[in-house]
Write a protein that holds these residues in place. Structure first.
Motif, PDB file in Angstrom:
ATOM      1  N   ALA A 116       0.845  -1.194   0.000  1.00  0.00           N
ATOM      2  CA  ALA A 116       0.000   0.000   0.000  1.00  0.00           C
ATOM      3  C   ALA A 116       0.879   1.242   0.000  1.00  0.00           C
ATOM      4  CB  ALA A 116      -0.920   0.003   1.217  1.00  0.00           C
ATOM      5  N   THR A 117       0.427   2.298  -0.668  1.00  0.00           N
ATOM      6  CA  THR A 117       1.209   3.525  -0.770  1.00  0.00           C
ATOM      7  C   THR A 117       1.564   4.086   0.601  1.00  0.00           C
ATOM      8  OG1 THR A 117       0.124   4.042  -2.871  1.00  0.00           O
ATOM      9  CG2 THR A 117       1.242   5.845  -1.770  1.00  0.00           C
ATOM     10  N   ASN A 118       0.662   3.955   1.573  1.00  0.00           N
ATOM     11  CA  ASN A 118       0.940   4.476   2.908  1.00  0.00           C
ATOM     12  C   ASN A 118       1.759   3.512   3.758  1.00  0.00           C
ATOM     13  OD1 ASN A 118      -0.893   2.485   3.635  1.00  0.00           O
ATOM     14  ND2 ASN A 118      -2.377   3.870   4.570  1.00  0.00           N
ATOM     15  N   GLY A 119       2.163   2.379   3.193  1.00  0.00           N
ATOM     16  CA  GLY A 119       3.024   1.431   3.885  1.00  0.00           C
ATOM     17  C   GLY A 119       2.337   0.570   4.917  1.00  0.00           C
ATOM     18  N   SER A 120       1.000   0.642   5.004  1.00  0.00           N
ATOM     19  CA  SER A 120       0.287  -0.047   6.076  1.00  0.00           C
ATOM     20  C   SER A 120       0.121  -1.542   5.836  1.00  0.00           C
ATOM     21  CB  SER A 120      -1.098   0.581   6.266  1.00  0.00           C
ATOM     22  OG  SER A 120      -1.885   0.407   5.086  1.00  0.00           O
ATOM     23  N   PRO A 136       2.852 -27.585  -4.379  1.00  0.00           N
ATOM     24  CA  PRO A 136       2.529 -26.446  -5.256  1.00  0.00           C
ATOM     25  C   PRO A 136       1.048 -26.084  -5.272  1.00  0.00           C
ATOM     26  CG  PRO A 136       4.040 -27.946  -6.346  1.00  0.00           C
ATOM     27  CD  PRO A 136       3.601 -28.633  -5.095  1.00  0.00           C
ATOM     28  N   ALA A 137       0.168 -27.018  -4.921  1.00  0.00           N
ATOM     29  CA  ALA A 137      -1.261 -26.703  -4.882  1.00  0.00           C
ATOM     30  C   ALA A 137      -1.589 -25.729  -3.750  1.00  0.00           C
ATOM     31  CB  ALA A 137      -2.078 -27.983  -4.732  1.00  0.00           C
ATOM     32  N   ASP A 138      -0.720 -25.682  -2.761  1.00  0.00           N
ATOM     33  CA  ASP A 138      -0.898 -24.752  -1.648  1.00  0.00           C
ATOM     34  C   ASP A 138      -0.300 -23.406  -2.046  1.00  0.00           C
ATOM     35  OD1 ASP A 138      -1.126 -23.402   0.729  1.00  0.00           O
ATOM     36  OD2 ASP A 138       0.419 -24.561   1.786  1.00  0.00           O
ATOM     37  N   ALA A 139      -1.086 -22.626  -2.758  1.00  0.00           N
ATOM     38  CA  ALA A 139      -0.627 -21.327  -3.250  1.00  0.00           C
ATOM     39  C   ALA A 139      -1.746 -20.317  -3.096  1.00  0.00           C
ATOM     40  CB  ALA A 139      -0.205 -21.421  -4.716  1.00  0.00           C
ATOM     41  N   GLY A 140      -1.381 -19.073  -2.848  1.00  0.00           N
ATOM     42  CA  GLY A 140      -2.392 -18.027  -2.708  1.00  0.00           C
ATOM     43  C   GLY A 140      -1.807 -16.754  -2.149  1.00  0.00           C
ATOM     44  N   LEU A 141      -2.698 -15.821  -1.825  1.00  0.00           N
ATOM     45  CA  LEU A 141      -2.292 -14.512  -1.323  1.00  0.00           C
ATOM     46  C   LEU A 141      -2.299 -14.496   0.199  1.00  0.00           C
ATOM     47  CD1 LEU A 141      -4.234 -12.123  -3.745  1.00  0.00           C
ATOM     48  CD2 LEU A 141      -1.926 -13.053  -3.979  1.00  0.00           C
ATOM     49  N   TRP A 142      -1.294 -13.828   0.737  1.00  0.00           N
ATOM     50  CA  TRP A 142      -1.180 -13.607   2.172  1.00  0.00           C
ATOM     51  C   TRP A 142      -1.115 -12.099   2.403  1.00  0.00           C
ATOM     52  CZ3 TRP A 142       0.825 -17.629   5.860  1.00  0.00           C
ATOM     53  CH2 TRP A 142       0.789 -18.914   5.296  1.00  0.00           C
ATOM     54  N   VAL A 143      -1.605 -11.663   3.550  1.00  0.00           N
ATOM     55  CA  VAL A 143      -1.577 -10.241   3.875  1.00  0.00           C
ATOM     56  C   VAL A 143      -0.807 -10.055   5.175  1.00  0.00           C
ATOM     57  CG1 VAL A 143      -3.810 -10.328   5.089  1.00  0.00           C
ATOM     58  CG2 VAL A 143      -2.954  -8.145   4.223  1.00  0.00           C
ATOM     59  N   ALA A 144       0.028  -9.025   5.183  1.00  0.00           N
ATOM     60  CA  ALA A 144       0.836  -8.704   6.368  1.00  0.00           C
ATOM     61  C   ALA A 144       0.601  -7.244   6.726  1.00  0.00           C
ATOM     62  CB  ALA A 144       2.312  -8.960   6.094  1.00  0.00           C
ATOM     63  N   PRO A 145      -0.348  -6.968   7.637  1.00  0.00           N
ATOM     64  CA  PRO A 145      -0.492  -5.587   8.111  1.00  0.00           C
ATOM     65  C   PRO A 145       0.794  -5.135   8.786  1.00  0.00           C
ATOM     66  CG  PRO A 145      -2.365  -6.944   8.764  1.00  0.00           C
ATOM     67  CD  PRO A 145      -1.320  -7.876   8.247  1.00  0.00           C
ATOM     68  N   GLY A 166      -4.430   0.893   1.874  1.00  0.00           N
ATOM     69  CA  GLY A 166      -4.429  -0.456   2.405  1.00  0.00           C
ATOM     70  C   GLY A 166      -5.808  -1.002   2.715  1.00  0.00           C
ATOM     71  N   ASN A 167      -6.858  -0.349   2.203  1.00  0.00           N
ATOM     72  CA  ASN A 167      -8.222  -0.790   2.499  1.00  0.00           C
ATOM     73  C   ASN A 167      -8.686  -1.923   1.594  1.00  0.00           C
ATOM     74  OD1 ASN A 167      -8.460   1.154   4.489  1.00  0.00           O
ATOM     75  ND2 ASN A 167      -9.372   2.666   3.141  1.00  0.00           N
ATOM     76  N   PHE A 168      -8.298  -1.865   0.319  1.00  0.00           N
ATOM     77  CA  PHE A 168      -8.803  -2.808  -0.663  1.00  0.00           C
ATOM     78  C   PHE A 168      -7.658  -3.511  -1.385  1.00  0.00           C
ATOM     79  CE2 PHE A 168     -12.595  -0.093  -0.430  1.00  0.00           C
ATOM     80  CZ  PHE A 168     -13.603  -1.047  -0.395  1.00  0.00           C
ATOM     81  N   LEU A 169      -7.947  -4.734  -1.773  1.00  0.00           N
ATOM     82  CA  LEU A 169      -7.083  -5.507  -2.655  1.00  0.00           C
ATOM     83  C   LEU A 169      -7.890  -5.826  -3.901  1.00  0.00           C
ATOM     84  CD1 LEU A 169      -4.540  -7.297  -3.206  1.00  0.00           C
ATOM     85  CD2 LEU A 169      -5.772  -9.149  -2.052  1.00  0.00           C
ATOM     86  N   GLY A 228     -13.899 -11.815 -13.993  1.00  0.00           N
ATOM     87  CA  GLY A 228     -13.970 -10.438 -13.529  1.00  0.00           C
ATOM     88  C   GLY A 228     -12.844 -10.088 -12.570  1.00  0.00           C
ATOM     89  N   VAL A 229     -13.043  -9.007 -11.848  1.00  0.00           N
ATOM     90  CA  VAL A 229     -12.072  -8.513 -10.864  1.00  0.00           C
ATOM     91  C   VAL A 229     -12.746  -8.467  -9.503  1.00  0.00           C
ATOM     92  CG1 VAL A 229     -10.757  -6.484 -10.101  1.00  0.00           C
ATOM     93  CG2 VAL A 229     -10.669  -7.199 -12.495  1.00  0.00           C
ATOM     94  N   GLY A 230     -12.093  -9.045  -8.506  1.00  0.00           N
ATOM     95  CA  GLY A 230     -12.618  -9.030  -7.144  1.00  0.00           C
ATOM     96  C   GLY A 230     -11.998  -7.915  -6.333  1.00  0.00           C
ATOM     97  N   LEU A 231     -12.823  -7.243  -5.527  1.00  0.00           N
ATOM     98  CA  LEU A 231     -12.357  -6.220  -4.593  1.00  0.00           C
ATOM     99  C   LEU A 231     -12.479  -6.783  -3.182  1.00  0.00           C
ATOM    100  CD1 LEU A 231     -13.906  -2.964  -6.104  1.00  0.00           C
ATOM    101  CD2 LEU A 231     -11.524  -3.689  -6.158  1.00  0.00           C
ATOM    102  N   ILE A 232     -11.361  -7.051  -2.563  1.00  0.00           N
ATOM    103  CA  ILE A 232     -11.326  -7.710  -1.262  1.00  0.00           C
ATOM    104  C   ILE A 232     -11.029  -6.675  -0.190  1.00  0.00           C
ATOM    105  CG2 ILE A 232     -10.358  -9.628   0.034  1.00  0.00           C
ATOM    106  CD1 ILE A 232     -11.664 -10.369  -2.685  1.00  0.00           C
ATOM    107  N   PRO A 233     -11.928  -6.472   0.801  1.00  0.00           N
ATOM    108  CA  PRO A 233     -11.640  -5.525   1.878  1.00  0.00           C
ATOM    109  C   PRO A 233     -10.555  -6.076   2.802  1.00  0.00           C
ATOM    110  CG  PRO A 233     -13.710  -6.676   2.309  1.00  0.00           C
ATOM    111  CD  PRO A 233     -13.253  -7.113   0.948  1.00  0.00           C
ATOM    112  N   LEU A 234      -9.612  -5.227   3.172  1.00  0.00           N
ATOM    113  CA  LEU A 234      -8.520  -5.634   4.062  1.00  0.00           C
ATOM    114  C   LEU A 234      -8.620  -5.003   5.442  1.00  0.00           C
ATOM    115  CD1 LEU A 234      -5.492  -5.440   1.564  1.00  0.00           C
ATOM    116  CD2 LEU A 234      -6.841  -7.449   2.216  1.00  0.00           C
TER     117      LEU A 234
END
Length: 492
Positions: free
Chosen positions: A243-247, A259-268, A289-292, A299-305
């Motif tokens: 995120a631009t604000n570094g959060s 390899p099947a265990d793959a995905g996105l992780w988030v680190a606040p 840092g609000n949306f991913l 389509g495109v998903g908007l995930i709240p963080l």
């Protein structure tokens, strides 16, 4: 009938020496207070608090604040302020505190001279004009080197003085950098790199200091201090977005054993990564840092963080999320239409409404919002050309698009380079892009494009963006070659 008490000279004589002394002191103090109230504050007018002291201003700087030692005439203060070169703003007063809210982004690599002739608002002598030299942030970039001792390493390149640019190699020779992001104060970078102490080709996450301190110019920070984040040999960290604000940092990970265990992780900020349970190859994080925004099937998903970001959203028929606006309220996307044409769409995250900007036969490859107040974006578009005896090839070009009416002005042709990385300067006065040459794979420590092609060579170019490029009357700017390298990013 009650008698009225009235002091007599005899009563004063009857008081003790202590009582007479206290009474005399009280009379003197009261007399002094009366004199001060009648004559007013005689102290010289001065600034007791100044928010731009020992700091470098930049795109994140919102306002200058000053506090005066006693009440002032706001009109005289506002009329007396001069900043050279000019830096536009509007004023707000809260008692003795003055807020000068900026309405334009400071020009990077510039010294501003601020002067405030403090008016004679109190009697007496000794009033002095308030002056200050304000330094904006350095005009600098970071890129990944491609040749010699720079190859695969992060390079800080300060071009504030174009006649004497300065380079600093930030990362060690044994780390091959794949991707990096810059923290908002410019003091640190976070990056992924192949690590020789780990499995072949496995990427770990590191931070490194840049030697730049924009918050307190009196504090010395040495460049090149390296730190490994989240020691974990089970996962390969393939891509990151900050995120631009570094959060918030988002990481695309894959289990090296499964390899099947793959995905996105988030680190606040300050926390260890946690899995989101989402798979995605393309994703960007909102500046706050609000949306991913992730590209998914259909389509495109908007995930709240964050808790205040609301519920998840899914934008059907969208092909790719391109860029969040600097304030995080809008998102640029590409959309595929039923007639197989492609649209540039701007989506309002608050109102959940979308508006088509333009439509054409080919999708846009990438877009970046102009950080200034003008509603425009710089986009990489492509025409697909088929020459005799050759397959269809994309021929990219850079264009500026007015986001109000969709008017497009081509700026620069970029033949034979479909994977161009765009970066807009934080003050909006320059655009950087790279051009790379690819070839056969050279091993696990190859430098790679987004399509995993091996990079043999690369060049970083600067395109100045003066004036209003949305009008046809301005001459097309000429690109300037800066250095050998790729994946350039402006220091914030």
């Amino acid at each position: 009938m009650m008698e009225r008490f009235s002091p007599t000279p005899d009563l004063w004589k009857k008081l003790s020496l202590f009582d007479r002394t206290v009474g005399a002191i009280a009379i003197i103090l009261i007399s002094l207070i009366v004199v001060v109230l009648l004559r007013g504050n005689q102290s010289p007018l001065s600034v007791t608090q100044y928010s731009w002291r020992n700091t470098n201003i930049g795109a994140q700087t919102q306002a200058l604040t000053m506090t005066f030692n006693h009440p002032v005439d706001p009109g005289k203060i506002e009329a007396g302020l001069t900043i050279d070169p000019p830096l536009a703003g509007k004023t707000i007063w809260q008692g003795r505190r003055w807020f000068y809210s900026l309405t334009e982004i400071p020009r990077y690599g510039t010294n501003y001279q601020l002067s405030l002739p403090l008016p004679a608002m109190v009697r007496g002598r000794g009033e002095q004009d308030f002056t200050s030299v304000i330094t904006s942030r350095a005009r600098a970039l970071v890129y990944i080197g491609v040749g010699g001792e720079e190859r695969g390493r992060l390079i800080l390149y300060n071009i504030t003085n174009p006649q004497q640019p300065q380079k600093i190699i930030l990362t060690p020779r044994d780390l091959t950098v794949r991707q990096f992001q810059i923290y908002p104060q410019g003091d640190r970078l976070v990056f992924t790199a192949t690590d020789p102490t780990r499995r072949s080709g496995q990427q770990n996450i590191f931070t490194v200091t840049t030697g730049i301190n924009n918050l307190n110019t009196q504090t010395k920070i040495l460049p090149g201090k390296l730190e490994r984040l989240w020691e974990n040999q089970d996962y390969d960290n393939q891509r990151i977005a900050l995120a631009t604000n570094g959060s918030t940092l988002v990481i695309a990970r894959q289990n090296v054993q499964n390899p099947a265990d793959a995905g996105l992780w988030v680190a606040p900020k300050g926390d260890s990564p946690r899995p989101l349970g989402i798979k995605a190859d393309q994703f960007i994080v909102g500046p706050n840092g609000n949306f991913l925004a992730v590209t998914q099937e259909g389509g495109v998903g908007l995930i709240p963080l964050t808790p205040n970001a609301g519920a998840p959203q899914f934008l059907e028929a969208m092909e790719q999320a391109l860029d969040f606006s600097p304030n995080g309220k809008e998102l640029l996307l590409t959309q595929q239409n039923p007639d197989f044409s492609h649209s540039l769409v701007i989506y309002d995250l608050q109102d959940r409404t979308q508006r088509e900007i333009l439509r054409g036969p080919y999708p846009l490859l990438s877009c970046r919002f102009d950080p200034r107040s003008q509603p425009r974006a710089y986009c990489l578009q492509a025409d697909f050309i088929q020459r005799e005896g050759e397959p269809v090839q994309p021929e990219p070009y850079l264009a500026v698009i007015n986001l109000t009416d969709g008017q497009t002005r081509p700026l620069l042709a970029l033949p034979n380079y479909p994977e161009v990385d765009l970066a807009i300067a934080p003050d909006g006065l320059g655009l950087m892009f790279d051009q790379v040459a690819t070839g056969p794979s050279m091993g696990s420590h190859d430098l790679l494009t987004n399509s995993q092609r091996s990079i043999v060579d690369g060049r970083v170019w600067l395109l100045p963006l003066p004036g209003d490029l949305a009008t046809e009357t301005d001459a097309d700017p000429d690109p300037q070659e800066l250095t050998a390298g790729f994946a350039p990013r402006w220091m914030p």
